[in-house]
Design a protein around this motif. Structure first.
Motif, PDB file in Angstrom:
ATOM      1  N   LEU A 148      -6.422 -28.830 -10.844  1.00 48.60           N
ATOM      2  CA  LEU A 148      -5.965 -29.916  -9.979  1.00 48.60           C
ATOM      3  C   LEU A 148      -5.139 -30.926 -10.781  1.00 48.60           C
ATOM      4  CD1 LEU A 148      -5.870 -31.445  -7.328  1.00 48.60           C
ATOM      5  CD2 LEU A 148      -8.128 -32.408  -7.859  1.00 48.60           C
ATOM      6  N   ILE A 149      -5.579 -31.214 -11.998  1.00 46.87           N
ATOM      7  CA  ILE A 149      -4.829 -32.134 -12.849  1.00 46.87           C
ATOM      8  C   ILE A 149      -3.443 -31.567 -13.158  1.00 46.87           C
ATOM      9  CG2 ILE A 149      -4.765 -33.252 -15.122  1.00 46.87           C
ATOM     10  CD1 ILE A 149      -7.884 -33.187 -15.034  1.00 46.87           C
ATOM     11  N   VAL A 150      -3.402 -30.287 -13.502  1.00 43.90           N
ATOM     12  CA  VAL A 150      -2.124 -29.631 -13.800  1.00 43.90           C
ATOM     13  C   VAL A 150      -1.229 -29.618 -12.568  1.00 43.90           C
ATOM     14  CG1 VAL A 150      -1.047 -27.421 -14.371  1.00 43.90           C
ATOM     15  CG2 VAL A 150      -3.003 -28.235 -15.701  1.00 43.90           C
ATOM     16  N   ASP A 151      -1.785 -29.277 -11.414  1.00 35.30           N
ATOM     17  CA  ASP A 151      -0.988 -29.238 -10.183  1.00 35.30           C
ATOM     18  C   ASP A 151      -0.425 -30.618  -9.852  1.00 35.30           C
ATOM     19  OD1 ASP A 151      -1.514 -26.556  -9.940  1.00 35.30           O
ATOM     20  OD2 ASP A 151      -3.055 -26.769  -8.390  1.00 35.30           O
ATOM     21  N   THR A 152      -1.212 -31.650 -10.098  1.00 34.14           N
ATOM     22  CA  THR A 152      -0.735 -33.014  -9.851  1.00 34.14           C
ATOM     23  C   THR A 152       0.426 -33.350 -10.766  1.00 34.14           C
ATOM     24  OG1 THR A 152      -2.993 -33.669  -9.215  1.00 34.14           O
ATOM     25  CG2 THR A 152      -1.442 -35.436  -9.699  1.00 34.14           C
ATOM     26  N   ALA A 153       0.317 -32.951 -12.024  1.00 34.32           N
ATOM     27  CA  ALA A 153       1.396 -33.201 -12.981  1.00 34.32           C
ATOM     28  C   ALA A 153       2.658 -32.427 -12.615  1.00 34.32           C
ATOM     29  CB  ALA A 153       0.939 -32.835 -14.394  1.00 34.32           C
ATOM     30  N   ILE A 154       2.491 -31.174 -12.196  1.00 34.54           N
ATOM     31  CA  ILE A 154       3.647 -30.368 -11.780  1.00 34.54           C
ATOM     32  C   ILE A 154       4.330 -31.018 -10.581  1.00 34.54           C
ATOM     33  CG2 ILE A 154       4.352 -28.157 -10.783  1.00 34.54           C
ATOM     34  CD1 ILE A 154       2.095 -26.842 -12.400  1.00 34.54           C
ATOM     35  N   ALA A 155       3.536 -31.450  -9.612  1.00 38.70           N
ATOM     36  CA  ALA A 155       4.100 -32.111  -8.434  1.00 38.70           C
ATOM     37  C   ALA A 155       4.858 -33.365  -8.832  1.00 38.70           C
ATOM     38  CB  ALA A 155       2.984 -32.448  -7.444  1.00 38.70           C
ATOM     39  N   ALA A 156       4.318 -34.102  -9.787  1.00 44.43           N
ATOM     40  CA  ALA A 156       4.981 -35.328 -10.244  1.00 44.43           C
ATOM     41  C   ALA A 156       6.369 -35.030 -10.794  1.00 44.43           C
ATOM     42  CB  ALA A 156       4.125 -36.006 -11.310  1.00 44.43           C
ATOM     43  N   GLU A 157       6.465 -33.987 -11.637  1.00 42.21           N
ATOM     44  CA  GLU A 157       7.779 -33.646 -12.188  1.00 42.21           C
ATOM     45  C   GLU A 157       8.723 -33.179 -11.090  1.00 42.21           C
ATOM     46  OE1 GLU A 157       9.785 -31.277 -15.924  1.00 42.21           O
ATOM     47  OE2 GLU A 157       7.760 -30.717 -15.307  1.00 42.21           O
ATOM     48  N   MET A 158       8.213 -32.426 -10.137  1.00 44.23           N
ATOM     49  CA  MET A 158       9.053 -31.943  -9.044  1.00 44.23           C
ATOM     50  C   MET A 158       9.529 -33.089  -8.152  1.00 44.23           C
ATOM     51  SD  MET A 158       6.991 -28.438  -8.075  1.00 44.23           S
ATOM     52  CE  MET A 158       8.178 -27.894  -6.863  1.00 44.23           C
ATOM     53  N   MET A 159       8.761 -34.172  -8.104  1.00 44.23           N
ATOM     54  CA  MET A 159       9.165 -35.345  -7.323  1.00 44.23           C
ATOM     55  C   MET A 159      10.147 -36.246  -8.072  1.00 44.23           C
ATOM     56  SD  MET A 159       5.824 -36.583  -5.146  1.00 44.23           S
ATOM     57  CE  MET A 159       4.636 -36.541  -6.475  1.00 44.23           C
ATOM     58  N   GLY A 160      10.432 -35.902  -9.322  1.00 45.15           N
ATOM     59  CA  GLY A 160      11.424 -36.664 -10.063  1.00 45.15           C
ATOM     60  C   GLY A 160      10.867 -37.681 -11.037  1.00 45.15           C
ATOM     61  N   LYS A 161       9.556 -37.673 -11.269  1.00 44.86           N
ATOM     62  CA  LYS A 161       8.991 -38.588 -12.254  1.00 44.86           C
ATOM     63  C   LYS A 161       9.511 -38.224 -13.643  1.00 44.86           C
ATOM     64  CE  LYS A 161       6.461 -40.372  -8.992  1.00 44.86           C
ATOM     65  NZ  LYS A 161       6.900 -41.647  -8.361  1.00 44.86           N
ATOM     66  N   LYS A 162       9.660 -39.237 -14.490  1.00 46.75           N
ATOM     67  CA  LYS A 162      10.177 -39.010 -15.830  1.00 46.75           C
ATOM     68  C   LYS A 162       9.090 -39.036 -16.893  1.00 46.75           C
ATOM     69  CE  LYS A 162      14.859 -40.735 -15.009  1.00 46.75           C
ATOM     70  NZ  LYS A 162      15.914 -41.699 -15.468  1.00 46.75           N
ATOM     71  N   LEU A 163       7.906 -39.517 -16.531  1.00 51.50           N
ATOM     72  CA  LEU A 163       6.772 -39.547 -17.447  1.00 51.50           C
ATOM     73  C   LEU A 163       5.515 -39.147 -16.699  1.00 51.50           C
ATOM     74  CD1 LEU A 163       7.248 -43.015 -19.240  1.00 51.50           C
ATOM     75  CD2 LEU A 163       7.742 -40.778 -20.236  1.00 51.50           C
TER      76      LEU A 163
END
Length: 383
Positions: A148-163
């Motif tokens: 779940l932590i990894v999926d959240t991080a992947i989603a963050a990058e896909m949404m355009g987060k830079k960090l």
């Protein structure tokens, strides 16, 4: 640009809470210099006045340290800082902290012209109830829910987060685990910040070795400001270029490991910029030539718009094989740095003259870490 600095080297961030920090007690000097100062807290304090005092203290000591806002809410914004982590609490489902506070502050931040860095804030259970949990009304992700932590991080990058900011919380009993850091690092390509519960230089080093780009320490220095020098000295040892870029190659190797590929990773650097990355993809692509070095060389050539890379340095976690050594030679890469040797298939045994005649070769950088990753992979395959 603060973000550009964050993408280039691992660093230590000193977190100061305007309500608690004693600027006079902090032994910041030319010899005790964190890479960043984060300013923020979950409750309040006069952020503008604090940042002004902080900038004056830094200036009086003739130092240059980026001051970055780590705000607990929209009211804690001040244009006095150098940059702001534009946070979204993706581990929770409270809309006020996903996007509400961000909307309140957006126009003011845009008008100020301050550097704004979109950041995914992921709260992970650190064994205590934190102020972030109380203020936001959200629960952390349990530390054993790594997927779940990894999926959240992947989603963050896909949404355009830079960090990505993995946070165990202020006063956490246990920091974010190495297993979590490695898993997230293997699946995202943006810089990774890790904070909460880090009380020793050894714990900081463990986070770096697992893939953290920036480690944040705050609470510990409120009670033990004298320890700042220990942390800064430890962090400085990680700043040599060869170790820094080899750690990025190790992060690529972790991606291969996550895909059940032989974990070898590579980065190519020119003029302090990464121009190519790659990891082993032979199984994924059904291609025996899809080694990490080959992937990185192709990416680098596309970046520079040419097939020759004479000003580049190639970092790879394992000694290149004959095929890769030949490709490195044809690309005219004149510096090669590798971690673990490979006496069975490495170039040194079979093709020691494959590289460019003027090539400089450095071996053994982070050798034990590079080797243990390979050994771990094959041990699991044999079991």
């Amino acid at each position: 640009m603060v973000y550009e600095q964050m993408t280039k080297r691992q660093g230590l961030a000193l977190l100061l809470d305007p309500e608690k920090a004693d600027l006079e007690a902090l032994p910041i000097s030319e010899n005790v210099l964190p890479d960043y100062i984060f300013v923020g807290g979950s409750t309040g304090g006069d952020t503008t006045a604090f940042v002004r005092s902080l900038k004056a203290a830094v200036s009086n000591r003739q130092l240059e340290i980026p001051i970055v806002l780590f705000p607990g809410n929209a009211a804690q914004f001040t244009p006095e800082a150098d940059a702001i982590l534009f946070l979204s609490l993706l581990s929770g489902r409270n809309p006020e902290w996903l996007v509400g506070q961000q909307i309140h502050a957006a126009h003011t931040i845009q008008k100020s012209g301050i550097e704004s860095i979109p950041t995914a804030y992921i709260l992970i259970d650190g064994g205590v109830e934190t102020s972030t949990m109380r203020v936001t009304g959200t629960d952390p992700i349990p530390s054993d829910k790594i997927d779940l932590i990894v999926d959240t991080a992947i989603a963050a990058e896909m949404m355009g987060k830079k960090l990505i900011y993995l946070e165990a919380g202020s006063g956490a009993k246990v920091p974010v685990s190495s297993e979590i850091i490695r898993a997230v690092k293997a699946h995202v390509s943006i810089p990774l910040i890790v904070g909460g519960g880090i009380r020793t230089p050894e714990a900081m080093d463990a986070a770096y070795r697992s893939g953290a780009d920036i480690v944040v320490v705050g609470n510990h220095f409120e009670d033990h400001p004298e320890d700042l020098s220990l942390f800064c000295r430890k962090a400085e040892t990680l700043h040599s270029d060869d170790e820094r870029y080899m750690r990025l190659a190790l992060a690529e190797a972790e991606k291969a490991l996550a895909a059940d590929e032989i974990p070898i990773g590579c980065v190519i650097v020119s003029q302090n910029q990464i121009i190519g990355r790659g990891h082993n993809l032979t199984e994924t692509l059904d291609d025996v030539t899809a080694h990490a070095e080959m992937q990185a060389i192709t990416a680098a050539a596309q970046t520079v718009g040419g097939k020759y890379l004479p000003d580049a340095t190639l970092y790879v976690t394992v000694e290149p094989c004959i095929m890769c050594a030949g490709a490195i030679g044809w690309a005219q890469i004149k510096r090669i740095v590798y971690g673990a040797s490979d006496p069975k298939r490495g170039f040194a045994t079979f093709a020691p003259r494959a590289f460019h005649p003027k090539a400089n070769i450095t071996s053994g950088v982070l050798e034990s870490e590079c080797r243990s990753l390979i050994q771990e992979f094959f041990k699991k395959k044999r079991s």
